[in-house]
Design a protein around this motif. Structure first.
Motif, PDB file in Angstrom:
ATOM      1  N   LEU A 124       0.803  -1.218   0.000  1.00 54.06           N
ATOM      2  CA  LEU A 124       0.000   0.000   0.000  1.00 54.06           C
ATOM      3  C   LEU A 124       0.840   1.273   0.000  1.00 54.06           C
ATOM      4  O   LEU A 124       0.508   2.234  -0.690  1.00 54.06           O
ATOM      5  CB  LEU A 124      -0.961   0.016   1.180  1.00 54.06           C
ATOM      6  CG  LEU A 124      -2.165  -0.923   1.073  1.00 54.06           C
ATOM      7  CD1 LEU A 124      -2.989  -0.859   2.346  1.00 54.06           C
ATOM      8  CD2 LEU A 124      -3.013  -0.579  -0.127  1.00 54.06           C
ATOM      9  N   GLU A 125       1.921   1.283   0.757  1.00 55.73           N
ATOM     10  CA  GLU A 125       2.746   2.485   0.811  1.00 55.73           C
ATOM     11  C   GLU A 125       3.371   2.777  -0.551  1.00 55.73           C
ATOM     12  O   GLU A 125       3.375   3.917  -1.017  1.00 55.73           O
ATOM     13  CB  GLU A 125       3.839   2.349   1.868  1.00 55.73           C
ATOM     14  CG  GLU A 125       4.653   3.621   2.026  1.00 55.73           C
ATOM     15  CD  GLU A 125       5.712   3.504   3.103  1.00 55.73           C
ATOM     16  OE1 GLU A 125       6.364   4.531   3.355  1.00 55.73           O
ATOM     17  OE2 GLU A 125       5.889   2.416   3.670  1.00 55.73           O
ATOM     18  N   LYS A 126       3.842   1.744  -1.211  1.00 52.69           N
ATOM     19  CA  LYS A 126       4.440   1.914  -2.536  1.00 52.69           C
ATOM     20  C   LYS A 126       3.382   2.403  -3.538  1.00 52.69           C
ATOM     21  O   LYS A 126       3.642   3.308  -4.331  1.00 52.69           O
ATOM     22  CB  LYS A 126       5.035   0.597  -3.027  1.00 52.69           C
ATOM     23  CG  LYS A 126       5.829   0.726  -4.308  1.00 52.69           C
ATOM     24  CD  LYS A 126       6.313  -0.619  -4.818  1.00 52.69           C
ATOM     25  CE  LYS A 126       7.483  -1.097  -3.994  1.00 52.69           C
ATOM     26  NZ  LYS A 126       8.058  -2.350  -4.542  1.00 52.69           N
ATOM     27  N   GLN A 127       2.185   1.826  -3.476  1.00 51.83           N
ATOM     28  CA  GLN A 127       1.102   2.256  -4.359  1.00 51.83           C
ATOM     29  C   GLN A 127       0.721   3.712  -4.087  1.00 51.83           C
ATOM     30  O   GLN A 127       0.491   4.490  -5.010  1.00 51.83           O
ATOM     31  CB  GLN A 127      -0.133   1.370  -4.168  1.00 51.83           C
ATOM     32  CG  GLN A 127       0.014  -0.021  -4.710  1.00 51.83           C
ATOM     33  CD  GLN A 127      -1.232  -0.860  -4.422  1.00 51.83           C
ATOM     34  OE1 GLN A 127      -2.273  -0.330  -4.032  1.00 51.83           O
ATOM     35  NE2 GLN A 127      -1.121  -2.157  -4.604  1.00 51.83           N
ATOM     36  N   PHE A 128       0.663   4.065  -2.806  1.00 53.96           N
ATOM     37  CA  PHE A 128       0.315   5.427  -2.429  1.00 53.96           C
ATOM     38  C   PHE A 128       1.316   6.416  -3.017  1.00 53.96           C
ATOM     39  O   PHE A 128       0.930   7.420  -3.617  1.00 53.96           O
ATOM     40  CB  PHE A 128       0.255   5.569  -0.907  1.00 53.96           C
ATOM     41  CG  PHE A 128       0.086   6.993  -0.454  1.00 53.96           C
ATOM     42  CD1 PHE A 128      -1.146   7.630  -0.561  1.00 53.96           C
ATOM     43  CD2 PHE A 128       1.162   7.702   0.055  1.00 53.96           C
ATOM     44  CE1 PHE A 128      -1.303   8.939  -0.157  1.00 53.96           C
ATOM     45  CE2 PHE A 128       1.005   9.013   0.456  1.00 53.96           C
ATOM     46  CZ  PHE A 128      -0.220   9.632   0.355  1.00 53.96           C
ATOM     47  N   HIS A 129       2.608   6.149  -2.857  1.00 54.90           N
ATOM     48  CA  HIS A 129       3.631   7.065  -3.366  1.00 54.90           C
ATOM     49  C   HIS A 129       3.613   7.141  -4.891  1.00 54.90           C
ATOM     50  O   HIS A 129       3.801   8.210  -5.468  1.00 54.90           O
ATOM     51  CB  HIS A 129       5.014   6.675  -2.847  1.00 54.90           C
ATOM     52  CG  HIS A 129       5.194   6.990  -1.404  1.00 54.90           C
ATOM     53  ND1 HIS A 129       5.284   8.277  -0.921  1.00 54.90           N
ATOM     54  CD2 HIS A 129       5.265   6.180  -0.325  1.00 54.90           C
ATOM     55  CE1 HIS A 129       5.417   8.251   0.388  1.00 54.90           C
ATOM     56  NE2 HIS A 129       5.400   6.998   0.788  1.00 54.90           N
ATOM     57  N   TYR A 130       3.354   6.029  -5.529  1.00 57.13           N
ATOM     58  CA  TYR A 130       3.263   6.001  -6.992  1.00 57.13           C
ATOM     59  C   TYR A 130       2.110   6.895  -7.470  1.00 57.13           C
ATOM     60  O   TYR A 130       2.279   7.739  -8.340  1.00 57.13           O
ATOM     61  CB  TYR A 130       3.059   4.557  -7.468  1.00 57.13           C
ATOM     62  CG  TYR A 130       2.778   4.449  -8.943  1.00 57.13           C
ATOM     63  CD1 TYR A 130       3.806   4.559  -9.872  1.00 57.13           C
ATOM     64  CD2 TYR A 130       1.483   4.243  -9.410  1.00 57.13           C
ATOM     65  CE1 TYR A 130       3.556   4.461 -11.229  1.00 57.13           C
ATOM     66  CE2 TYR A 130       1.226   4.155 -10.768  1.00 57.13           C
ATOM     67  CZ  TYR A 130       2.258   4.258 -11.675  1.00 57.13           C
ATOM     68  OH  TYR A 130       2.001   4.168 -13.011  1.00 57.13           O
ATOM     69  N   HIS A 131       0.941   6.710  -6.873  1.00 61.01           N
ATOM     70  CA  HIS A 131      -0.226   7.482  -7.292  1.00 61.01           C
ATOM     71  C   HIS A 131      -0.115   8.952  -6.877  1.00 61.01           C
ATOM     72  O   HIS A 131      -0.573   9.837  -7.599  1.00 61.01           O
ATOM     73  CB  HIS A 131      -1.521   6.867  -6.754  1.00 61.01           C
ATOM     74  CG  HIS A 131      -1.854   5.574  -7.423  1.00 61.01           C
ATOM     75  ND1 HIS A 131      -2.244   5.501  -8.739  1.00 61.01           N
ATOM     76  CD2 HIS A 131      -1.828   4.299  -6.966  1.00 61.01           C
ATOM     77  CE1 HIS A 131      -2.454   4.238  -9.073  1.00 61.01           C
ATOM     78  NE2 HIS A 131      -2.213   3.491  -8.016  1.00 61.01           N
ATOM     79  N   LEU A 132       0.491   9.219  -5.740  1.00 64.43           N
ATOM     80  CA  LEU A 132       0.690  10.589  -5.286  1.00 64.43           C
ATOM     81  C   LEU A 132       1.587  11.352  -6.261  1.00 64.43           C
ATOM     82  O   LEU A 132       1.263  12.469  -6.666  1.00 64.43           O
ATOM     83  CB  LEU A 132       1.299  10.602  -3.883  1.00 64.43           C
ATOM     84  CG  LEU A 132       1.514  11.972  -3.249  1.00 64.43           C
ATOM     85  CD1 LEU A 132       0.172  12.650  -2.983  1.00 64.43           C
ATOM     86  CD2 LEU A 132       2.288  11.824  -1.944  1.00 64.43           C
ATOM     87  N   SER A 133       2.698  10.741  -6.664  1.00 64.94           N
ATOM     88  CA  SER A 133       3.585  11.430  -7.598  1.00 64.94           C
ATOM     89  C   SER A 133       2.914  11.577  -8.963  1.00 64.94           C
ATOM     90  O   SER A 133       3.077  12.604  -9.638  1.00 64.94           O
ATOM     91  CB  SER A 133       4.930  10.714  -7.725  1.00 64.94           C
ATOM     92  OG  SER A 133       4.781   9.488  -8.392  1.00 64.94           O
ATOM     93  N   GLY A 134       2.138  10.580  -9.372  1.00 67.47           N
ATOM     94  CA  GLY A 134       1.415  10.686 -10.637  1.00 67.47           C
ATOM     95  C   GLY A 134       0.385  11.793 -10.604  1.00 67.47           C
ATOM     96  O   GLY A 134       0.246  12.567 -11.557  1.00 67.47           O
TER      97      GLY A 134
END
Length: 164
Positions: A124-134
């Motif tokens: 979840l943390e990795k997904q969150f950072h990916y979507h946040l930067s996107g």
């Protein structure tokens, strides 16, 4: 000293990116007094390069397989309405599908397995950072597009010195 560091890190916050986008769209909305004038006026692809200069390319130069080609061939009115719609979604939220449909989509997406659910939560943390930067990247591009549309409208109606 602490305030300088805070303002530098805040430059990359999602909240500030949303505020910049909403501000640019509000400025566009206040500037464009007659939106119907934007109909059938093509919006050239104008991208800021590293030096901050504006490079114009006609829409016809886009290859047909380019995923961005659909959006670039819209007229200024379509871009105007799209930007206002996105602003409203950010300010007021997006209409959620009925609970039954969303549960079915989640079940299909996850496959319904308990093992897959555990793996998804670890990531979840990795997904969150990916979507946040996107999301930050998309908001920056949309902000630029709102500013370009505003300036182009001023140019089209002959008031390029407004607000400067």
């Amino acid at each position: 000293m602490m305030q300088i560091c805070d303002s530098y890190s805040q430059k990359y916050s999602l909240f500030n990116a949303m505020n910049r986008f909403i501000g640019a769209v509000n400025n566009m909305d206040q500037t464009v007094m007659v939106p119907s004038l934007l109909r059938d006026v093509p919006l050239l692809l104008e991208e800021l390069d590293a030096a901050g200069t504006v490079c114009s390319q006609p829409d016809a130069a886009l290859p047909p397989g380019d995923p961005g080609a659909f959006f670039s061939r819209r007229d200024m009115y379509s871009h105007y309405m799209l930007l206002k719609s996105i602003r409203n979604d950010i300010e007021w939220g997006v209409v959620q599908p009925p609970a039954g449909e969303e549960a079915a989509r989640k079940k299909d997406k996850l496959g319904g397995g308990a093992a897959e659910e555990g793996e998804g939560e670890e990531d979840l943390e990795k997904q969150f950072h990916y979507h946040l930067s996107g999301l930050h990247s998309v908001l920056s591009k949309l902000t630029r597009k709102a500013n370009v549309l505003t300036n182009r409208y001023k140019q089209e109606i002959g008031f390029s010195s407004w607000g400067q």
